[in-house]
Design a protein around this motif. Sequence first.
Motif, PDB file in Angstrom:
ATOM      1  N   GLY A   5       0.051   3.661  -7.868  1.00 33.31           N
ATOM      2  CA  GLY A   5      -1.079   3.908  -6.967  1.00 33.31           C
ATOM      3  C   GLY A   5      -0.749   3.637  -5.502  1.00 33.31           C
ATOM      4  N   ASN A  14       0.829  -1.201   0.000  1.00 31.12           N
ATOM      5  CA  ASN A  14       0.000   0.000   0.000  1.00 31.12           C
ATOM      6  C   ASN A  14       0.866   1.254   0.000  1.00 31.12           C
ATOM      7  OD1 ASN A  14      -1.197  -2.219   1.938  1.00 31.12           O
ATOM      8  ND2 ASN A  14      -2.922  -1.180   0.955  1.00 31.12           N
ATOM      9  N   ASN A  53       3.486   7.044  -7.314  1.00 33.73           N
ATOM     10  CA  ASN A  53       2.285   7.593  -7.959  1.00 33.73           C
ATOM     11  C   ASN A  53       1.815   6.695  -9.084  1.00 33.73           C
ATOM     12  OD1 ASN A  53       2.118   9.768  -6.293  1.00 33.73           O
ATOM     13  ND2 ASN A  53       3.332  11.105  -7.602  1.00 33.73           N
ATOM     14  N   SER A  54       2.779   6.227  -9.918  1.00 40.09           N
ATOM     15  CA  SER A  54       2.313   5.441 -11.066  1.00 40.09           C
ATOM     16  C   SER A  54       1.760   4.082 -10.654  1.00 40.09           C
ATOM     17  CB  SER A  54       3.391   5.299 -12.153  1.00 40.09           C
ATOM     18  OG  SER A  54       4.646   5.363 -11.619  1.00 40.09           O
ATOM     19  N   ARG A  90       0.894   4.958  -1.705  1.00 41.16           N
ATOM     20  CA  ARG A  90       1.231   6.157  -0.918  1.00 41.16           C
ATOM     21  C   ARG A  90       2.744   6.199  -0.771  1.00 41.16           C
ATOM     22  NH1 ARG A  90      -2.517   3.756   2.768  1.00 41.16           N
ATOM     23  NH2 ARG A  90      -0.628   3.131   3.859  1.00 41.16           N
TER      24      ARG A  90
END
Length: 429
Positions: free
Chosen positions: A376, A343, A373-374, A378
Amino acid sequence: MNFPDLAIFERDGVARANRQITKALRKGQSLFVMVVRLNDIQKLCASYGHKMADEIMEEFFKRLVDFANDGDAIQRIGQQRFVVLLNGLDNRGYVTLAAQKIERITRELMTKYGKAPVVRAAIGIASGDTPGTDAQDLMRCAEIASLDAHLKGQPHAFYENAGPQHLIESWAMEKRLSSAIETGQMRLHFQPKLCLTSREIVGVEALMRWEDEKLGTISPDVFIQLAEETGQIVELTQFAIHHVCRQLHDWRDSMPGLNAAVNVTPSMIRGNDVIDMIKSAAGIWDVSFDALTVEVTENALLEDRVASHRILKHVQALGAQVSIDDFGTGYSSMAYLKEIPANELKIDRSFVGDMLEDEMDHKIVEHCIGIANSFGLRVVAEGIETKAVLDELSQLGCDFAQGYYICRPLPAAELLNWYEHQFKAAIAV
Ligand code: C2E
Ligand code: MG
Ligand code: MG
């Protein structure tokens, strides 16, 4: 928001030493790493009080800096531990002379304080000439050699005469660790995690501490590795998970919605123990699974992909979070990254600390944020020691921040006190 100007302990410590060693190794320079441990600091504190004892340690640090040659580096890595990086020395005779000089500096300093209890230096030395050695190996070897010197009552020891196995057999460190676990001497400290958008504390990381009455403070880098080798890691992980759940239970009114992260070693993410421990502790303390995060290092995942993925998927299926620690230091490929059940990515502190001075480190941090970011995920930056670095990370779109600038790891009661009286007060300003 202004953060409280807390006294920063161990500032510039391990991360900076790691970076300096890594750079010297990359350039192929001959180098020796010394860990200087000053013993009986507790007696010094008892005689003079903590403030005075700390001033003496500061003075010792300054004297070490004066003693250093150009190209050498000195860092304080704990209340009683310092790292000396000797660059360009290829002869053990000179290194021994340097160690003797540090012993003399210690003696002279203690003479200045007249009736002070005798504080002696125990110096551990590791050589960078072994192929394949990295900065963390060298620091660990030097730490072990300094413990060895201390236990043998010698002023200094080279690593090859110590070695973890030798230490375990000769000095029964394993037994001491066992007894520390059994008699409840292990402690957890907690370091807060700040959300860079809401500017709220959203979580804490639990970090283990061991203070042995004979050996003094032992770095988690040494005892976690020892526990991993001896199998005691199962008990330590159990202790950490239970303690964290109990703490979340205690904090539910004072810090509601807080998430707590526990570090888990490679061997523990290859079997089901950790799942059972989470279920049992969360049940006993009535903690929701989503209040828990499991931190595993990038390299731990690479050791046994199939087993670790299975366990981490199970952790996520329960509703708990998975965080990839020390990200950037491993060798994950992009193809592999997209499969990791995670995550969150935690950018290693060795890139964050110097990112404003070192262009390459800055690029790595930017790149890690881009990767997160790419995919998804944190992204958390650890090892933030200045406001300037915190501001830069906000600009770059990093989600969360952890580091001495915000707050150093603290015992539970002190953390609550910091949260209620310093952090909240700072927000109100
Ligand atoms: P880690 O999980 O990457 O933990 C972060 C380390 O960075 C901690 O060192 C923390 O005290 C230090 N740190 C935090 N902010 C700063 C900063 O601004 N500057 C610098 N220079 N350092 C900062 P610590 O507590 O010595 O722990 C070292 C490692 O030992 C941890 O690295 C983790 O891998 C391991 N460890 C600690 N506690 C546990 C535990 O309960 N279980 C396991 N399995 N491993 C643990
Ligand atoms: Mg961690
Ligand atoms: Mg880390």
